[in-house]
Design a protein around this motif. Sequence first.
Motif, PDB file in Angstrom:
ATOM      1  N   GLU A 146     -10.102   3.808  -0.327  1.00  0.00           N
ATOM      2  CA  GLU A 146     -10.676   3.961  -2.004  1.00  0.00           C
ATOM      3  C   GLU A 146      -9.605   2.720  -1.983  1.00  0.00           C
ATOM      4  O   GLU A 146      -9.766   1.361  -2.571  1.00  0.00           O
ATOM      5  CB  GLU A 146     -10.111   4.839  -2.969  1.00  0.00           C
ATOM      6  CG  GLU A 146     -10.669   4.617  -4.234  1.00  0.00           C
ATOM      7  CD  GLU A 146     -10.231   5.394  -5.448  1.00  0.00           C
ATOM      8  OE1 GLU A 146      -9.381   5.329  -5.960  1.00  0.00           O
ATOM      9  OE2 GLU A 146     -11.851   7.083  -5.353  1.00  0.00           O
ATOM     10  N   TYR A 147      -8.535   2.286  -2.514  1.00  0.00           N
ATOM     11  CA  TYR A 147      -7.141   1.413  -2.496  1.00  0.00           C
ATOM     12  C   TYR A 147      -7.652   0.301  -1.230  1.00  0.00           C
ATOM     13  O   TYR A 147      -8.170  -0.518  -2.239  1.00  0.00           O
ATOM     14  CB  TYR A 147      -6.168   1.843  -2.201  1.00  0.00           C
ATOM     15  CG  TYR A 147      -5.401   0.519  -2.197  1.00  0.00           C
ATOM     16  CD1 TYR A 147      -4.804   1.277  -2.624  1.00  0.00           C
ATOM     17  CD2 TYR A 147      -4.608  -0.381  -1.144  1.00  0.00           C
ATOM     18  CE1 TYR A 147      -2.958  -0.110  -3.575  1.00  0.00           C
ATOM     19  CE2 TYR A 147      -3.335  -0.744  -1.238  1.00  0.00           C
ATOM     20  CZ  TYR A 147      -3.283  -1.082  -2.595  1.00  0.00           C
ATOM     21  OH  TYR A 147      -1.928  -1.855  -2.333  1.00  0.00           O
ATOM     22  N   GLU A 152     -10.717  -0.649  -0.265  1.00  0.00           N
ATOM     23  CA  GLU A 152     -11.826  -1.189  -0.926  1.00  0.00           C
ATOM     24  C   GLU A 152     -11.424  -1.397  -2.316  1.00  0.00           C
ATOM     25  O   GLU A 152     -12.014  -2.978  -1.813  1.00  0.00           O
ATOM     26  CB  GLU A 152     -12.183  -0.088  -1.136  1.00  0.00           C
ATOM     27  CG  GLU A 152     -14.463  -0.223  -1.547  1.00  0.00           C
ATOM     28  CD  GLU A 152     -15.363   0.321  -1.865  1.00  0.00           C
ATOM     29  OE1 GLU A 152     -15.106   0.304  -2.607  1.00  0.00           O
ATOM     30  OE2 GLU A 152     -15.411   1.960  -1.446  1.00  0.00           O
ATOM     31  N   GLU A 153     -10.196  -1.479  -3.239  1.00  0.00           N
ATOM     32  CA  GLU A 153      -9.989  -2.216  -4.418  1.00  0.00           C
ATOM     33  C   GLU A 153      -9.664  -3.318  -3.551  1.00  0.00           C
ATOM     34  O   GLU A 153      -9.026  -3.892  -4.914  1.00  0.00           O
ATOM     35  CB  GLU A 153      -9.512  -1.115  -5.324  1.00  0.00           C
ATOM     36  CG  GLU A 153     -10.320   0.005  -5.490  1.00  0.00           C
ATOM     37  CD  GLU A 153     -10.106   0.533  -6.355  1.00  0.00           C
ATOM     38  OE1 GLU A 153      -8.786   0.767  -7.097  1.00  0.00           O
ATOM     39  OE2 GLU A 153     -10.474   1.648  -6.822  1.00  0.00           O
ATOM     40  N   ASN A 154      -8.834  -3.228  -2.661  1.00  0.00           N
ATOM     41  CA  ASN A 154      -7.218  -3.992  -2.475  1.00  0.00           C
ATOM     42  C   ASN A 154      -7.203  -4.772  -1.477  1.00  0.00           C
ATOM     43  O   ASN A 154      -6.718  -6.154  -1.769  1.00  0.00           O
ATOM     44  CB  ASN A 154      -5.758  -2.882  -2.972  1.00  0.00           C
ATOM     45  CG  ASN A 154      -5.595  -2.735  -4.299  1.00  0.00           C
ATOM     46  OD1 ASN A 154      -5.970  -3.689  -5.159  1.00  0.00           O
ATOM     47  ND2 ASN A 154      -6.266  -1.821  -4.351  1.00  0.00           N
ATOM     48  N   GLU A 180      -8.657  -9.048  -1.897  1.00  0.00           N
ATOM     49  CA  GLU A 180      -7.809  -9.659  -2.825  1.00  0.00           C
ATOM     50  C   GLU A 180      -6.491 -10.579  -2.095  1.00  0.00           C
ATOM     51  O   GLU A 180      -6.231 -11.669  -2.237  1.00  0.00           O
ATOM     52  CB  GLU A 180      -7.335  -9.738  -3.930  1.00  0.00           C
ATOM     53  CG  GLU A 180      -7.189 -10.420  -5.341  1.00  0.00           C
ATOM     54  CD  GLU A 180      -7.258  -9.198  -7.258  1.00  0.00           C
ATOM     55  OE1 GLU A 180      -5.217 -10.255  -7.296  1.00  0.00           O
ATOM     56  OE2 GLU A 180      -7.235  -9.137  -6.615  1.00  0.00           O
ATOM     57  N   LYS A 203       0.888  -1.094  -0.268  1.00  0.00           N
ATOM     58  CA  LYS A 203      -0.388   0.034  -0.052  1.00  0.00           C
ATOM     59  C   LYS A 203       0.903   1.230   0.146  1.00  0.00           C
ATOM     60  O   LYS A 203       0.518   1.856  -1.031  1.00  0.00           O
ATOM     61  CB  LYS A 203      -0.662  -0.192   0.999  1.00  0.00           C
ATOM     62  CG  LYS A 203      -1.813   1.562   1.230  1.00  0.00           C
ATOM     63  CD  LYS A 203      -2.481   1.041   2.493  1.00  0.00           C
ATOM     64  CE  LYS A 203      -3.612   2.233   2.540  1.00  0.00           C
ATOM     65  NZ  LYS A 203      -4.374   1.812   4.065  1.00  0.00           N
TER      66      LYS A 203
END
Length: 184
Positions: free
Chosen positions: A149-150, A152-154, A157, A90
């Motif tokens: 946002e990061y 939430e997207e990553n 996974e 991150k």
Amino acid sequence: MTFNRICDAIKFDGLSINHVAAVAKIPQSSLQRFCSGQQGLQMDGLKSVCEFLGMELVRRFNSEELSEYLQDGWSEAKGEIGKDTYESEKSEAWDEHAKEEWKSVSADQWGEYADEQDIDHDDTEEFQSWEVDAYNEWVSEEYESWSAEYDEENYAEWESDACATWKAEERERLESCEWIVITE
């Protein structure tokens, strides 16, 4: 295998604590405290005593127990792994984002600031002085929303991949221990 089984086997075979300790090459006092339930034995000593007594030291996992063991282990390991890997990934992503985004944002902001302050747009010294404060202010505003946002997207996974990798490595470690048997 509980300590009672080992101590019962010593008694069953009519052996003394001193004799078993000597053959197993462990201190007699350690074996005495072990058989009285006062302390455990180091794995090497426990294996030596079991070997001498003809006992097998085995930890068995069926598929349900293994699954539970791995899930519990992941719950504990995730915190440390997250600090080391996810936060590092991150941080790298943020550095890249900030570098690229600041280039476009700073040009516009500097232009507006220079116009408001009636400063020459090409004044390098003024720009450098302005940029430190402007960048810090921009980061304090930008990072929080970017970070959410990061994540939430990553994060989901990353966690799924990290969990699968950790569980595979932990299972491999368990399978490499001669005293662990996994039954499925």
